[in-house]
Design a protein around this motif. Sequence first.
Motif, PDB file in Angstrom:
ATOM      1  N   THR A  33     -18.749 110.358  54.266  1.00 42.78           N
ATOM      2  CA  THR A  33     -18.193 109.320  53.405  1.00 42.78           C
ATOM      3  C   THR A  33     -18.519 107.933  53.939  1.00 42.78           C
ATOM      4  N   LEU A  34     -19.163 107.862  55.099  1.00 38.76           N
ATOM      5  CA  LEU A  34     -19.564 106.565  55.631  1.00 38.76           C
ATOM      6  C   LEU A  34     -20.654 105.956  54.753  1.00 38.76           C
ATOM      7  N   PRO A  35     -20.673 104.647  54.599  1.00 48.00           N
ATOM      8  CA  PRO A  35     -21.791 104.008  53.898  1.00 48.00           C
ATOM      9  C   PRO A  35     -23.101 104.297  54.635  1.00 48.00           C
ATOM     10  N   PRO A  36     -24.214 104.310  53.929  1.00 46.97           N
ATOM     11  CA  PRO A  36     -25.484 104.696  54.558  1.00 46.97           C
ATOM     12  C   PRO A  36     -25.809 103.941  55.832  1.00 46.97           C
ATOM     13  N   GLN A  37     -25.686 102.602  55.834  1.00 44.81           N
ATOM     14  CA  GLN A  37     -26.049 101.836  57.025  1.00 44.81           C
ATOM     15  C   GLN A  37     -25.122 102.141  58.197  1.00 44.81           C
ATOM     16  N   LYS A  38     -23.830 102.350  57.933  1.00 48.27           N
ATOM     17  CA  LYS A  38     -22.903 102.676  59.011  1.00 48.27           C
ATOM     18  C   LYS A  38     -23.161 104.083  59.544  1.00 48.27           C
TER      19      LYS A  38
ATOM     20  N   LEU B 169     -25.217 107.444  63.980  1.00 44.56           N
ATOM     21  CA  LEU B 169     -26.065 108.543  64.427  1.00 44.56           C
ATOM     22  C   LEU B 169     -27.288 108.078  65.208  1.00 44.56           C
ATOM     23  N   HIS B 170     -27.509 106.774  65.250  1.00 44.40           N
ATOM     24  CA  HIS B 170     -28.626 106.202  66.015  1.00 44.40           C
ATOM     25  C   HIS B 170     -29.972 106.725  65.533  1.00 44.40           C
TER      26      HIS B 170
END
Length: 268
Positions: A252-257, A262-263
């Motif tokens: 559910t995290l936004p893509p950039q976050k 996950l680095h």
Amino acid sequence: MAIEDRSFLQQHLSAYVDGVPLEPSVRARLEEALATNPEYARLYQTERAIAALLRQRQARLRQTAPPELLGTLRLAVHLRQRKARRRRRFLVTAGALLVTGAGLWLWMNLPIRPSPACFATALRTSLHEFQQQRLVVAKVGNIADLHSLLRRNGIPYPLTPVPQGLSRAELVGVSIRQVNGYSLPIAIYHAPEGWLMFAKAPRQAFDQQRLWLDSSIWEALHRHEWKWQSCDSTVTCAFWEQDSFVCGIATTLPPQKAKLLLHVEWQE
């Protein structure tokens, strides 16, 4: 190794019964299937009975056919042999056709393997059901407990290693999702800003057509890249391949976050 793919058996069983030379690897695989799968063994016995009946009928025809039918019989045998090289031999008498019908009925009533399940859909659906509190989740506090639970449920591989960064999230539980007869383990993590579902399955499960992925995802995996997708307005998914396993995350995290956590590099 038991053979799941019925098309392989259909392709080679008649030739095996008829004594047609097969590749050593094909013959070994076929004999192993006949030795380990009772349904295939029964089908093999049916094929042998059909072949034996055909030989008996042909013998009787040779004994009783009048001389004036000799040319007709030769033509019929020639046509039958030519057709057998393309597919299976066809029976020309009413009695033999009845036996063939019985064999065909057995063939059509072999257990049908379920259609392959979509790995991405199973992962995304699990996240939605978790948000709706409809997903069955077993709580675990650490990786050791997680792997112990997987072994007790017949999952032969661990859900590690995880991507760099995910190890900093909190492991809260695991769900074993049944998708078309396949058991897919999914670990559930909680990050400060959302939830993450992590799943992995052996590449062999995809090769055996028990699971499948969209071709666009496979293209990225073949390039040894991560494939990111915005599955809908609330879910981001990522897929990659590691050590003969296909791995996936739904979050559910936004893509950039998600990328920062996950680095990994973002790749459309």
